[in-house]
Design a protein around this motif. Structure first.
Motif, PDB file in Angstrom:
ATOM      1  N   GLU A 134      98.093 125.661   7.602  1.00  0.00           N
ATOM      2  CA  GLU A 134      98.843 124.532   8.576  1.00  0.00           C
ATOM      3  C   GLU A 134      98.549 123.032   7.904  1.00  0.00           C
ATOM      4  O   GLU A 134      99.642 122.206   8.117  1.00  0.00           O
ATOM      5  N   LEU A 135      97.345 122.966   7.612  1.00  0.00           N
ATOM      6  CA  LEU A 135      97.057 121.525   7.075  1.00  0.00           C
ATOM      7  C   LEU A 135      98.041 121.408   5.811  1.00  0.00           C
ATOM      8  O   LEU A 135      98.631 120.199   5.387  1.00  0.00           O
ATOM      9  N   ARG A 136      98.250 122.421   4.809  1.00  0.00           N
ATOM     10  CA  ARG A 136      98.813 122.132   3.553  1.00  0.00           C
ATOM     11  C   ARG A 136     100.559 121.923   4.133  1.00  0.00           C
ATOM     12  O   ARG A 136     101.099 121.011   3.719  1.00  0.00           O
ATOM     13  N   LEU A 137     100.951 122.847   5.086  1.00  0.00           N
ATOM     14  CA  LEU A 137     102.253 122.434   5.673  1.00  0.00           C
ATOM     15  C   LEU A 137     102.624 121.184   6.102  1.00  0.00           C
ATOM     16  O   LEU A 137     103.614 120.500   6.062  1.00  0.00           O
ATOM     17  N   LEU A 138     101.343 120.624   6.878  1.00  0.00           N
ATOM     18  CA  LEU A 138     101.683 119.232   7.368  1.00  0.00           C
ATOM     19  C   LEU A 138     101.672 118.100   6.506  1.00  0.00           C
ATOM     20  O   LEU A 138     102.880 117.369   6.277  1.00  0.00           O
ATOM     21  N   LEU A 139     100.773 118.160   5.454  1.00  0.00           N
ATOM     22  CA  LEU A 139     100.710 117.355   4.481  1.00  0.00           C
ATOM     23  C   LEU A 139     101.589 117.254   3.431  1.00  0.00           C
ATOM     24  O   LEU A 139     101.927 116.237   2.939  1.00  0.00           O
ATOM     25  N   LEU A 140     102.153 118.495   3.116  1.00  0.00           N
ATOM     26  CA  LEU A 140     103.210 118.517   2.083  1.00  0.00           C
ATOM     27  C   LEU A 140     104.472 117.948   2.271  1.00  0.00           C
ATOM     28  O   LEU A 140     105.503 117.812   1.598  1.00  0.00           O
ATOM     29  N   GLN A 141     104.560 117.490   3.544  1.00  0.00           N
ATOM     30  CA  GLN A 141     105.810 116.856   4.183  1.00  0.00           C
ATOM     31  C   GLN A 141     105.835 115.226   3.450  1.00  0.00           C
ATOM     32  O   GLN A 141     106.717 114.487   3.808  1.00  0.00           O
ATOM     33  N   TYR A 142     104.529 114.726   3.147  1.00  0.00           N
ATOM     34  CA  TYR A 142     104.272 113.452   2.728  1.00  0.00           C
ATOM     35  C   TYR A 142     103.936 113.239   1.146  1.00  0.00           C
ATOM     36  O   TYR A 142     103.545 114.272   0.767  1.00  0.00           O
ATOM     37  N   GLN A 143     103.928 112.225   0.679  1.00  0.00           N
ATOM     38  CA  GLN A 143     103.255 111.951  -0.356  1.00  0.00           C
ATOM     39  C   GLN A 143     101.815 111.274  -0.216  1.00  0.00           C
ATOM     40  O   GLN A 143     101.433 110.296   0.072  1.00  0.00           O
ATOM     41  N   VAL A 144     101.096 112.425  -0.413  1.00  0.00           N
ATOM     42  CA  VAL A 144      99.456 112.325  -0.164  1.00  0.00           C
ATOM     43  C   VAL A 144      98.611 111.411  -1.129  1.00  0.00           C
ATOM     44  O   VAL A 144      98.790 112.029  -2.284  1.00  0.00           O
ATOM     45  N   LYS A 145      97.917 110.589  -0.818  1.00  0.00           N
ATOM     46  CA  LYS A 145      96.980 109.968  -1.961  1.00  0.00           C
ATOM     47  C   LYS A 145      95.718 109.826  -1.176  1.00  0.00           C
ATOM     48  O   LYS A 145      95.641 109.899   0.034  1.00  0.00           O
ATOM     49  N   GLU A 146      94.777 109.683  -2.020  1.00  0.00           N
ATOM     50  CA  GLU A 146      93.323 109.556  -1.430  1.00  0.00           C
ATOM     51  C   GLU A 146      93.066 108.219  -0.816  1.00  0.00           C
ATOM     52  O   GLU A 146      92.588 108.068   0.158  1.00  0.00           O
TER      53      GLU A 146
END
Length: 255
Positions: free
Chosen positions: A243-255
């Motif tokens: 669920e975390l992956r599905l949530l964050l993969l909708q965005y361009q994630v950086k540290e």
């Protein structure tokens, strides 16, 4: 690392290597492209085979290293060459193949839209430089490229709408990132994740590392990795790592 993913990429790389070898050998037997703008700088009967063989070398490097940036380089180099040597349709295919790979693999983490826009501008400029083959061919190629852009964008948003129903309830109704539209850039540091948690999350999202692989990479126990992720789950209001992956993969994630 996912073995099925590596296997499929190797198949594409091997088939691509065969294609590049055939193209390189064929270009030696042909007379180049006297109408190409490249001919004003260097003889195309030399340039074309040399570039093809360079890409053959890159394909071999990719088979050994599995570095996706090497494959992207092959697509972009071949795109430029084929557009300028009267194989505009093939060059356009290579360009959009590179873009699709970049987007699917999240290779542009920082400022992805800006970087993709720059590539697109270079692509259009290259199409303009195909004018020695005729203004009509140039206009057709530009129109075709713009159509491909619109078509792939349409497919992307269509698939996004259809697949959204497959998201778990926790992901669909998540309110943790309410101020950011899908596709925008988010920083993990804005959500009070410590450095180790940020590293763990980034490795899971971009490299698909499992708990065990993360523990081996950072020399910590698997239980420590699970504990850190449990805290991350609470922060983002999800139940598990998928669920975390599905949530964050909708965005361009950086540290």
């Amino acid at each position: 690392m996912n073995r099925n993913r590596i296997s499929s990429e190797r198949v594409v790389a091997v088939v691509g290597l065969v294609f590049l070898l055939v193209a390189a050998i064929a270009s030696i037997l042909l007379d180049g492209d006297p109408k190409s703008i490249i001919e004003k700088i260097a003889p195309t009967n030399i340039v074309i085979p040399v570039v093809h063989f360079i890409c053959v070398g890159f394909a071999i490097v990719f088979l050994i290293t599995q570095n996706l940036y090497v494959m992207i380089s092959i697509f972009l180099i071949e795109s430029e060459l084929t557009i300028l040597t009267h194989y505009e349709e093939l060059g356009i295919f290579f360009f959009y193949a590179a873009l699709i790979l970049i987007l699917c693999k999240d290779l542009f983490v920082n400022k992805p839209r800006k970087r993709i826009f720059r590539l697109f501008v270079i692509h259009l400029i290259t199409l303009f430089f195909s004018y020695p083959h005729g203004i009509t061919y140039m206009l057709i190629s530009i129109s075709y490229s713009l159509f491909c852009f619109a078509f792939y964008l349409w497919i992307y948003y269509s698939l996004k709408a259809k697949l959204s129903c497959l998201f778990p309830q926790n992901v669909r109704d998540n309110t943790t990132i309410i101020d950011k539209p899908a596709g925008s850039t988010i920083s993990l540091s804005d959500y009070n994740l410590n450095e180790r948690q940020r590293n763990f999350v980034m490795d899971n999202i971009h490299n698909k590392l499992s708990y065990k692989e993360i523990s081996e990479k950072y020399f910590v126990s698997v239980s420590t990795v699970k504990k850190d992720f449990a805290e991350v789950f609470k922060i983002f209001e999800v139940s598990n790592i998928e669920e975390l992956r599905l949530l964050l993969l909708q965005y361009q994630v950086k540290e």
